[in-house]
Design a protein around this motif. Sequence first.
Motif, PDB file in Angstrom:
ATOM      1  N   LEU B  91      45.398  40.760  49.159  1.00 52.15           N
ATOM      2  CA  LEU B  91      45.915  41.717  48.183  1.00 52.15           C
ATOM      3  C   LEU B  91      44.789  42.552  47.555  1.00 52.15           C
ATOM      4  O   LEU B  91      44.982  43.721  47.226  1.00 52.15           O
ATOM      5  CB  LEU B  91      46.689  40.957  47.104  1.00 52.15           C
ATOM      6  N   THR B  92      43.591  41.938  47.429  1.00 51.55           N
ATOM      7  CA  THR B  92      42.482  42.690  46.833  1.00 51.55           C
ATOM      8  C   THR B  92      42.173  43.949  47.648  1.00 51.55           C
ATOM      9  O   THR B  92      41.895  45.005  47.085  1.00 51.55           O
ATOM     10  CB  THR B  92      41.221  41.817  46.764  1.00 51.55           C
ATOM     11  N   VAL B  93      42.239  43.803  48.974  1.00 54.02           N
ATOM     12  CA  VAL B  93      41.947  44.949  49.839  1.00 54.02           C
ATOM     13  C   VAL B  93      43.038  46.011  49.696  1.00 54.02           C
ATOM     14  O   VAL B  93      42.764  47.207  49.594  1.00 54.02           O
ATOM     15  CB  VAL B  93      41.833  44.482  51.302  1.00 54.02           C
ATOM     16  N   LEU B  94      44.284  45.553  49.634  1.00 49.76           N
ATOM     17  CA  LEU B  94      45.394  46.502  49.526  1.00 49.76           C
ATOM     18  C   LEU B  94      45.325  47.276  48.214  1.00 49.76           C
ATOM     19  O   LEU B  94      45.523  48.489  48.190  1.00 49.76           O
ATOM     20  CB  LEU B  94      46.739  45.765  49.634  1.00 49.76           C
ATOM     21  N   VAL B  95      45.030  46.551  47.112  1.00 50.07           N
ATOM     22  CA  VAL B  95      44.995  47.276  45.840  1.00 50.07           C
ATOM     23  C   VAL B  95      43.797  48.213  45.779  1.00 50.07           C
ATOM     24  O   VAL B  95      43.869  49.287  45.186  1.00 50.07           O
ATOM     25  CB  VAL B  95      45.011  46.332  44.611  1.00 50.07           C
ATOM     26  N   LEU B  96      42.707  47.826  46.434  1.00 52.12           N
ATOM     27  CA  LEU B  96      41.552  48.729  46.476  1.00 52.12           C
ATOM     28  C   LEU B  96      41.941  50.022  47.188  1.00 52.12           C
ATOM     29  O   LEU B  96      41.587  51.127  46.748  1.00 52.12           O
ATOM     30  CB  LEU B  96      40.378  48.045  47.184  1.00 52.12           C
ATOM     31  N   ALA B  97      42.705  49.897  48.273  1.00 54.59           N
ATOM     32  CA  ALA B  97      43.167  51.092  48.995  1.00 54.59           C
ATOM     33  C   ALA B  97      44.064  51.930  48.100  1.00 54.59           C
ATOM     34  O   ALA B  97      43.962  53.167  48.077  1.00 54.59           O
ATOM     35  CB  ALA B  97      43.919  50.675  50.254  1.00 54.59           C
ATOM     36  N   LYS B  98      44.930  51.256  47.346  1.00 51.76           N
ATOM     37  CA  LYS B  98      45.840  52.001  46.463  1.00 51.76           C
ATOM     38  C   LYS B  98      45.063  52.763  45.392  1.00 51.76           C
ATOM     39  O   LYS B  98      45.357  53.926  45.106  1.00 51.76           O
ATOM     40  CB  LYS B  98      46.840  51.044  45.787  1.00 51.76           C
ATOM     41  N   THR B 141      35.217  54.660  38.436  1.00 49.87           N
ATOM     42  CA  THR B 141      35.187  53.432  37.631  1.00 49.87           C
ATOM     43  C   THR B 141      36.399  53.359  36.716  1.00 49.87           C
ATOM     44  O   THR B 141      37.032  52.307  36.588  1.00 49.87           O
ATOM     45  CB  THR B 141      33.905  53.401  36.783  1.00 49.87           C
ATOM     46  N   LEU B 142      36.716  54.497  36.080  1.00 54.53           N
ATOM     47  CA  LEU B 142      37.858  54.515  35.163  1.00 54.53           C
ATOM     48  C   LEU B 142      39.146  54.155  35.902  1.00 54.53           C
ATOM     49  O   LEU B 142      39.978  53.407  35.392  1.00 54.53           O
ATOM     50  CB  LEU B 142      38.007  55.891  34.518  1.00 54.53           C
ATOM     51  N   SER B 143      39.314  54.698  37.112  1.00 54.29           N
ATOM     52  CA  SER B 143      40.531  54.382  37.873  1.00 54.29           C
ATOM     53  C   SER B 143      40.620  52.893  38.162  1.00 54.29           C
ATOM     54  O   SER B 143      41.689  52.291  38.069  1.00 54.29           O
ATOM     55  CB  SER B 143      40.555  55.150  39.192  1.00 54.29           C
ATOM     56  N   LEU B 144      39.471  52.290  38.523  1.00 54.38           N
ATOM     57  CA  LEU B 144      39.487  50.863  38.849  1.00 54.38           C
ATOM     58  C   LEU B 144      39.802  50.019  37.624  1.00 54.38           C
ATOM     59  O   LEU B 144      40.599  49.086  37.683  1.00 54.38           O
ATOM     60  CB  LEU B 144      38.134  50.455  39.440  1.00 54.38           C
ATOM     61  N   ILE B 145      39.162  50.360  36.485  1.00 58.35           N
ATOM     62  CA  ILE B 145      39.432  49.589  35.260  1.00 58.35           C
ATOM     63  C   ILE B 145      40.871  49.822  34.814  1.00 58.35           C
ATOM     64  O   ILE B 145      41.581  48.891  34.439  1.00 58.35           O
ATOM     65  CB  ILE B 145      38.453  49.977  34.143  1.00 58.35           C
ATOM     66  N   ALA B 207      33.565  45.713  42.809  1.00 53.80           N
ATOM     67  CA  ALA B 207      33.485  44.310  43.215  1.00 53.80           C
ATOM     68  C   ALA B 207      34.509  43.449  42.498  1.00 53.80           C
ATOM     69  O   ALA B 207      35.128  42.579  43.108  1.00 53.80           O
ATOM     70  CB  ALA B 207      32.075  43.784  42.958  1.00 53.80           C
ATOM     71  N   PHE B 208      34.704  43.678  41.184  1.00 52.23           N
ATOM     72  CA  PHE B 208      35.496  42.719  40.413  1.00 52.23           C
ATOM     73  C   PHE B 208      36.902  43.192  40.051  1.00 52.23           C
ATOM     74  O   PHE B 208      37.807  42.373  39.938  1.00 52.23           O
ATOM     75  CB  PHE B 208      34.749  42.307  39.143  1.00 52.23           C
ATOM     76  N   ALA B 209      37.087  44.500  39.870  1.00 54.71           N
ATOM     77  CA  ALA B 209      38.405  44.958  39.430  1.00 54.71           C
ATOM     78  C   ALA B 209      39.521  44.562  40.403  1.00 54.71           C
ATOM     79  O   ALA B 209      40.581  44.119  39.956  1.00 54.71           O
ATOM     80  CB  ALA B 209      38.382  46.467  39.192  1.00 54.71           C
ATOM     81  N   PRO B 210      39.318  44.683  41.752  1.00 56.98           N
ATOM     82  CA  PRO B 210      40.424  44.309  42.648  1.00 56.98           C
ATOM     83  C   PRO B 210      40.899  42.877  42.445  1.00 56.98           C
ATOM     84  O   PRO B 210      42.096  42.587  42.553  1.00 56.98           O
ATOM     85  CB  PRO B 210      39.819  44.503  44.041  1.00 56.98           C
ATOM     86  N   LEU B 211      39.960  41.971  42.110  1.00 56.94           N
ATOM     87  CA  LEU B 211      40.364  40.579  41.867  1.00 56.94           C
ATOM     88  C   LEU B 211      41.313  40.498  40.679  1.00 56.94           C
ATOM     89  O   LEU B 211      42.361  39.841  40.744  1.00 56.94           O
ATOM     90  CB  LEU B 211      39.133  39.720  41.579  1.00 56.94           C
ATOM     91  N   ALA B 212      40.935  41.200  39.593  1.00 54.76           N
ATOM     92  CA  ALA B 212      41.771  41.155  38.391  1.00 54.76           C
ATOM     93  C   ALA B 212      43.110  41.846  38.636  1.00 54.76           C
ATOM     94  O   ALA B 212      44.158  41.381  38.176  1.00 54.76           O
ATOM     95  CB  ALA B 212      41.039  41.818  37.227  1.00 54.76           C
ATOM     96  N   ILE B 213      43.082  42.960  39.397  1.00 52.95           N
ATOM     97  CA  ILE B 213      44.328  43.676  39.679  1.00 52.95           C
ATOM     98  C   ILE B 213      45.264  42.787  40.495  1.00 52.95           C
ATOM     99  O   ILE B 213      46.456  42.656  40.191  1.00 52.95           O
ATOM    100  CB  ILE B 213      44.041  44.988  40.447  1.00 52.95           C
ATOM    101  N   ALA B 214      44.700  42.166  41.539  1.00 56.76           N
ATOM    102  CA  ALA B 214      45.536  41.324  42.405  1.00 56.76           C
ATOM    103  C   ALA B 214      46.116  40.156  41.620  1.00 56.76           C
ATOM    104  O   ALA B 214      47.310  39.844  41.742  1.00 56.76           O
ATOM    105  CB  ALA B 214      44.697  40.814  43.583  1.00 56.76           C
TER     106      ALA B 214
END
Lengths: 247, 222
Positions: B91-98, B141-145, B207-214
């Motif tokens: 899921l981390t990869v998928l949300v990073l793509a999103k 960065t803002l988009s990821l956070i 590195a870290f935001a996708p983990l929290a998003i997932a």
Amino acid sequence: MFQWFHRLASLKNFYRLAEIITPWLTVICAGLLAVGLYRGLVVAPTDYEQGESYRIIYVHVPSAWMSMFIYMVIAFCSAIYLIWKMKLADIVAQVSAPMGAAFTFLALSTGSLWGKPMWGTWWEWDARLTSELILLFLYIGYMALRNALDSPAAGAKAAAILALVGVVNIPIIHYSVEWWNTLHQPASITKFDTPSIHISMLIPLLLMALGFKLFYLVNMLSKTRSVILEREASTSWVRSRLQENKL
Amino acid sequence: MIKSFIAVLRRDLLVAARRRSDWLNPLVFYVIVVTLFPLGIGPDGDLLRQIAPGVLWVAALLATLLAIEGLFRSDYDDGSLEQLVLSGQPLTVLVLAKVLAHWLITGLPLLLLSPLMAIILQLNLTSIPALLASLLLGTLTLSLIGAIGAALTVSLRRGGVLLALLILPLFIPVLIFGSSAVIAAEGGFAVEGQLSLLGALCLLAVAFAPLAIAASLRIIWE
């Protein structure tokens, strides 16, 4: 090794433990605060630069320390909750948040009261005051998110994730604000905070800090107990205690 | 893994291309917010030039906030977000793509528009490269956070105000380093320091935001 951990994690055992130690902690806390206040407000000498108004540090500095300490407690409990699904950790995080926000507010308002005679203004965009303000926003966001979600379990997990995201960001925010501050305010305001503090002023400060910690602990334990009762209301141990009228 | 990353990226870009309001509205919002400042403060060119870095950055930050709310919204409503969570792909990869797709359709146009906004605020032309570089690293960065907040609030009917409360404090470091890069460029100083810090924040977020998003998305269907 984890046996005591598991035993403590049981809400019933924790309730019992908290019940026993709370009166003792309350007495010690009241003693520390009384002695600390007396030594800070009466015994400690007047500051030659700031006069009597420096004495607000006996409330301001412990509150500021507590505001950061409680956020760390919340983050730590959130990690435990997410990893081991320990209910107790979630309860502690939940009841700590309003207290942390209150200490942050106390630190901000006493800082502002101190700023008026010292800086000549109620609010200075000082690095530490600004960081405290942002910390207050983080606390408010944490509590708002927990209350916004419909199911308590989802709210607990979402809030835990937010607390961990926040704890990663706190040092970044703190140092960026400090850097911003030195960039925009080249020593126009006099810095009063000399690194050394006389021992007669330091001892009451440490007493107060310890008193504040115990004050938090006492309140956290009693609030945790009431949340435990609320969540475990249908269990047999709560019912039997209710019948014996011993809560 | 890379395949699923590209598949999500393509799908999101395609959806965005067919729904113009998603990416156009934040852009128009950005232009209007920037326009409001001269109207509120007065047309004094020197004053505008002084506040331009901050105004451009705050406007970009608010536009990102406005756009990020829709990141998971429609996918949540039509159930495709649930399919992503259940798909078995990381899921981390998928949300990073999103998030990347979202940045390409909201962040990038904002970046391209910002020189124009800089000019109407009387910013020196020589500071525009610094503005673009800082916005490039900063809006990513803002988009990821912001996506963390969007994931935490997507299941709420009215998550907008709460989202702002959750993520605006976390935006502060990016704002500080971003606008100070432009201020430094205006003063004729080197901007490498600020840009390096922005780059570091950006890498940290990647590195870290996708983990929290997932993790936040998984809560919804637990």
